[in-house]
Write an enzyme that holds these catalytic residues in place. Sequence first.
Site, PDB file in Angstrom:
ATOM      1  N   LYS A 175       0.840  -1.184   0.000  1.00 57.89           N
ATOM      2  CA  LYS A 175       0.000   0.000   0.000  1.00 57.89           C
ATOM      3  C   LYS A 175       0.884   1.247   0.000  1.00 57.89           C
ATOM      4  O   LYS A 175       2.038   1.139   0.385  1.00 57.89           O
ATOM      5  CB  LYS A 175      -0.935  -0.019   1.199  1.00 57.89           C
ATOM      6  N   HIS A 232      -6.653  -1.442   6.389  1.00 63.77           N
ATOM      7  CA  HIS A 232      -6.691  -2.413   7.492  1.00 63.77           C
ATOM      8  C   HIS A 232      -8.083  -2.544   8.130  1.00 63.77           C
ATOM      9  O   HIS A 232      -8.590  -3.644   8.311  1.00 63.77           O
ATOM     10  CB  HIS A 232      -5.683  -2.031   8.574  1.00 63.77           C
TER      11      HIS A 232
HETATM   12  C1  BG6 Z   1       0.849   0.388   8.742  1.00 63.98           C
HETATM   13  C2  BG6 Z   1       0.679   1.878   8.871  1.00 63.98           C
HETATM   14  O1  BG6 Z   1       0.222  -0.064   7.578  1.00 63.98           O
HETATM   15  O2  BG6 Z   1       0.276  -0.241   9.868  1.00 63.98           O
HETATM   16  C3  BG6 Z   1       1.325   2.378  10.158  1.00 63.98           C
HETATM   17  O3  BG6 Z   1       1.278   2.531   7.765  1.00 63.98           O
HETATM   18  C4  BG6 Z   1       0.776   1.619  11.348  1.00 63.98           C
HETATM   19  O4  BG6 Z   1       1.113   3.764  10.325  1.00 63.98           O
HETATM   20  C5  BG6 Z   1       0.872   0.102  11.099  1.00 63.98           C
HETATM   21  O5  BG6 Z   1       1.522   1.979  12.496  1.00 63.98           O
HETATM   22  C6  BG6 Z   1       0.143  -0.643  12.201  1.00 63.98           C
HETATM   23  O6  BG6 Z   1       0.409  -2.013  12.080  1.00 63.98           O
HETATM   24  P1  BG6 Z   1       0.416  -2.956  13.349  1.00 63.98           P
HETATM   25  O7  BG6 Z   1       0.650  -4.315  12.785  1.00 63.98           O
HETATM   26  O8  BG6 Z   1       1.510  -2.455  14.246  1.00 63.98           O
HETATM   27  O9  BG6 Z   1      -0.921  -2.811  14.003  1.00 63.98           O
END
Ligand code: BG6
Length: 507
Positions: free
Chosen positions: A166, A258
């Site tokens: 992404k 997400h």
């Molecule tokens: C990423 C974002 O896709 O996901 C980040 O760009 C974020 O900003 C991260 O911190 C969060 O991922 P996880 O796995 O730590 O919840």
Amino acid sequence: MTTLLQNPLRAGLRIDRLPKPVIMVIFGASGDLAQRKLLPALYDLARERNLPSEFTVVGVGRSPMSDDQFRDRMHEGVQGHSRDFVPQVWEDFARGLFYFAGDLNQPEFYGELRTYLEELDTKRGTQGNRVYYLSIPPSSFPVLLESMVTQGMAGTPETVRIIVEKPFGRDLKTGQELNAIVSRVFHEDQIYRIDHYLGKETVQNILVFRFANAIFEPLWDRRYLDHVQITVAETVGLEGRGKYYEEAGALRDMLQNHLMQVLTLVCMEPPAAIEANTVRDEKVKVLRSMVVMDAKDVALNTVRAQYSRGFLGGKAVPGYREEGGVNLESITPTYAAVKLHIDNWRWSGVPIYLRTGKRLAKRASEVSLHFRESPSHLFRRYSTHPTTDVLALRIQPDEGISIRFDAKVPGPDITMRPVNMDFRYGTTFAKKSPEAYERLLLDCLYKDQTLFARADEVEYAWKVVTPIIEQWTQGTPADLASYEAGTWGPKAADQLLNRDNRHWRRL
Ligand code: BG6
């Protein structure tokens, strides 16, 4: 649990076979992602004997580096971020790492790269198989993709795959353009759009929980549910990514991808089979049924905010506008809360509230399903406070599932209190889950696209999010609320639920 999600063919093959020998070419290998996520994940796969001995990585980047310098750099990342660092395994794995420097914006570069990869094929026995990993800004895509065609590097779904990180565009229009550019060169079967939330065990377990058990699914609809909440709260700030984040903000960075992915798994109908396209068809149906907001809805049903200075873990942390790479007058939101509706038979009238933010009080990601009050008033007068039953799927940390319901407090009187029934991954399975990238990279090597986003999925998610982005962009700075770092976000987000007589669940 994972068996259900594996392609049945693959599940059967895994015991005695490995993915085919392949060169994984990582474009943008001098960046953070390769060092902190990709190489540690590949190393862990190698340590668990999930990769063939011929497996080869070629890092591609602009900065000049020798193979040994690249290995040293990755060594640091692997030592710091892998699940179990074993020096002997690293030595073997590192022999398959190479680096090739060049300017990705120059078409001539791809001819040199092709020759280099063909030479490596002979040395490493990788038989022309390739996975191209694009960890580069989309602005570099056109030259890269066109040059791959000119150089005959695009192959077939059998030999070549491409993983795209992404952001898949900035809005609906750019998302569609990006899909069009990539699909001119690669067939959809070759394109793996990676969203690492889909690689998390607890996110995959949503399908198992819903469709492998008979007791929950009958309750999973508007007859029994009052509303659903999806929270992804982070304590981290920008981690040196100010420039990127200024352009992205909370909607593009987290919500469009997400949170929407988690939403589709929570809300989809049972698929006909656990196969890439059947699962993705059902996810797309959810997105297509989502009510697209107009300007009035956006004003009423969304909240955006930015963090100011505050304290986290007893330490003072700067406000967003004081972070490196951020404009002093930035109006980029670091927090977003939205109320969405899905207009179909299962979900009509059940609002889905999403919230995500940086520098919040706690790192916690959770889906909670809030049930309607019981129709009978029998016990209502014994309850000290109104409660509803809640089923919570904890994505991270403290992964697990809990059910909250009312129970009678022991004693002669009828007094009621909410209690929890709790399942915890950590204590039940006593084994650390693989990292999301491990699962996804391995799936790609096995050509299993189930946990990757399809082109239409990405576009429909943009269809829902783009009107919000457009309205937010037209708003005034006064529309942006503020919250102190280390708190649970702006008051306006509480009001979004309070006015419906609901509350965010305390995490
Ligand atoms: C990423 C974002 O896709 O996901 C980040 O760009 C974020 O900003 C991260 O911190 C969060 O991922 P996880 O796995 O730590 O919840």
